[in-house]
Design an enzyme around this catalytic site. Structure first.
Site, PDB file in Angstrom:
ATOM      1  N   LYS A 178       0.836  -1.105   0.021  1.00 36.59           N
ATOM      2  CA  LYS A 178       0.038   0.046  -0.047  1.00 36.59           C
ATOM      3  C   LYS A 178       0.895   1.279   0.293  1.00 36.59           C
ATOM      4  O   LYS A 178       1.427   1.600   0.803  1.00 36.59           O
ATOM      5  CB  LYS A 178      -0.879   0.110   1.211  1.00 36.59           C
ATOM      6  CG  LYS A 178      -2.341   0.528   1.300  1.00 36.59           C
ATOM      7  CD  LYS A 178      -1.990   2.140   0.768  1.00 36.59           C
ATOM      8  CE  LYS A 178      -2.025   2.907   1.975  1.00 36.59           C
ATOM      9  NZ  LYS A 178      -1.553   4.536   1.534  1.00 36.59           N
ATOM     10  N   CYS A 287      13.663   9.911   7.176  1.00 34.82           N
ATOM     11  CA  CYS A 287      13.708   9.144   8.254  1.00 34.82           C
ATOM     12  C   CYS A 287      14.974   9.482   9.069  1.00 34.82           C
ATOM     13  O   CYS A 287      14.971   9.905  10.355  1.00 34.82           O
ATOM     14  CB  CYS A 287      13.221   7.801   8.440  1.00 34.82           C
ATOM     15  SG  CYS A 287      12.206   7.394   7.237  1.00 34.82           S
TER      16      CYS A 287
END
Ligand code: ADP
Ligand code: MG
Length: 484
Positions: A178, A287
């Site tokens: 997804k 990140c």
């Protein structure tokens, strides 16, 4: 094909080897202009059900019975297919995310490298014989989980998709991916390429859609055996709760507020450009960005002056123009970054940037100047919160104990950079830093090096051989011997 051609139009879901178009679609926006340039399928529960069923069927029928050598060969062909399509993939990724074209090219190289690496490693996955008795054979097998779910963010869609899919597929799992609604296109494109490269239908399925729809349907689905997630802390918690509901393992990579620690004896010529790049790359939407500079006070003034000079000559523009710095992903993120910068103005000394760049070409897109804050207290909001924009905070320190306390003093623990010529100090810091990866006199890490956080940066491991093992579970076997 034209090097910069980006296929426009409607992008489908890929389920069971078919291109599936949904009734409703999601607009895909170019962050440099704020304009819609494509649409993508908006999957919900029904499409996720189909995708999980297709993955299960593929697992039972073909993938579970494939040999490691067969999977290695397919992964290798897929790596080649990614490389063969690198111009198109890089242009697509750059348009979708806003990132500078040359950074998108590096992402494509990484994407191919993940499949190459796990193609090479998969034949080295095997169990062991355990000396548990002379009247029996005791041994272990490594088995795939079955169907694995993968939910990824918009910052490195292609790189992170391949980072999580390559070891899962190599280990023998069938996957449902997804992608983020903000940047879904490269995920659809690689699933098409996987089919062309010869992956059986259903082995890799892609269900684009919103987080609360396709994402929640996937993470809570009783038909998946493992879930991997990269994204924010609040959603990571929801994923962990959904996984707990189904009693399946989750791997969570949730961001950070990683330090670059520059000691007084560091080689500043080496450190300066890397420290700048560690926050400006991908407009700080990484990140593992080096978001906090912790610098010894003896070299503080010199390093801040050098960084300011780099920030001042950073070129800004649409990703396709290949500047140093592209726009951030969305209006929402642009506003969030602006709010945090405004908090920073009251907490610290703004040395450079802080605004949308001046000029008509920057008005419609989501541009931000590279921004440098000095004299940032360790507990300041801008030193604690993940900004996810091109914003570097500078905090001076006096000794190594203080540096470690500041470095470890956030909720996160993803990576750290250390800059020193002294090997003893480097090793001492390596031991004391509470994070998943330490980079000494560099800020780059490869596909081969395990990556994963401590504290609110999450749990589980990505990259390296460890990630491949993490997509298997171990089965123990004992077989009695007998002569008759
Ligand atoms: P960001 O805030 O940076 O967009 P998110 O954690 O919201 O990060 O998004 C990361 C991924 O998680 C995206 O693919 C998003 O669609 C998905 N997501 C968001 N909300 C949910 C949810 N409730 N359940 C499952 N996935 C979600
Ligand atoms: Mg979100």
């Amino acid at each position: 094909m034209n090097r910069h051609m980006v296929p426009e139009g409607a992008y489908p879901a890929i389920i069971g080897g078919e291109r599936i178009f949904t009734q409703q679609n999601i607009d895909v926006i170019d962050p440099a202009t704020g304009k819609v340039f494509a649409t993508v399928a908006r999957c919900g529960q029904a499409e996720v059900d189909q995708a999980v069923a297709a993955a299960r069927a593929a697992f039972k029928k073909s993938w579970r019975l494939s040999t490691a050598a067969e999977r290695a060969r397919l992964l290798g062909s897929f790596a080649q297919a990614i490389t063969d399509n690198s111009d198109q993939l890089a242009a697509l990724e750059s348009r979708d995310t806003g990132k500078p074209l040359r950074q998108a090219r590096v992402d494509v190289q990484f994407a191919a490298r993940y499949f190459e690496y796990y193609s090479n490693m998969v034949e080295a996955v095997f169990g062991s014989v355990i000396p548990a008795g002379t009247d029996r054979l005791t041994f272990t097998l490594r088995e795939a989980y079955g169907v694995t779910g993968h939910i990824i963010p918009w910052n490195y869609p292609l790189g992170i998709a391949c980072r999580t899919l390559a070891p899962a597929l190599a280990a023998g799992n069938c996957c449902v991916l997804k992608p983020a609604e903000q940047a879904p296109l490269s995920s659809v494109r690689i699933a098409e390429l996987a089919l062309e490269a010869g992956f059986p239908a259903g082995v890799l399925n892609v269900v684009p859609g919103y987080g609360a729809e396709a994402g929640a349907a996937l993470s809570g689905h009783p038909g998946i055996d493992h879930i991997s997630f990269t994204g924010s802390v609040p959603i990571g918690r929801k994923i962990a709760e959904a996984a707990a509901g189904n009693l399946i393992p989750a791997a969570l990579e949730l961001g950070g507020k990683s330090p670059n620690i520059v000691l007084a004896d560091a080689d500043l010529d080496l450190a300066t450009p890397v420290v700048a790049q560690a926050i400006l790359q991908n407009a700080g939407q990484t990140c593992s960005a080096g978001a906090r500079l912790l610098v010894h006070r003896d070299v503080h003034d010199e390093l801040v002056a050098r960084l300011k000079a780099i920030f001042a000559r950073t070129t800004i523009g649409a990703g396709s123009a290949d500047p140093d710095l592209g726009p951030v992903i969305s209006a929402v993120q642009h506003q969030r970054i602006g709010e945090l910068i405004d908090i920073g103005r009251g907490e610290a000394e703004l040395v450079h940037g802080g605004n949308r760049p001046a000029g008509a070409q920057y008005e419609a897109g989501y541009f931000f100047e590279p921004t440098l804050f000095d004299q940032v207290a360790p507990e300041a909001t801008i030193a604690q919160r993940e900004i996810f924009g091109p914003v570097l905070t500078v905090t001076p320190f006096g000794d190594l104990d203080e540096a470690v306390e500041i470095a470890n003093g956030t909720d996160y623990g993803l990576v750290a950079g250390v800059w020193t010529r002294n090997i003893g100090r480097a090793n001492w810091l390596l031991r004391e830093l509470h994070c998943g990866q330490v980079m000494i006199n560099t800020f780059s890490n490869g596909v081969e090096l395990p990556f994963g956080g401590r504290k609110k940066s999450g749990y589980g491991v990505e990259k390296g051989f460890d990630a491949l093992l993490a997509f298997t579970h171990v089965k123990g076997a004992v077989v009695m011997m007998g002569k008759d």
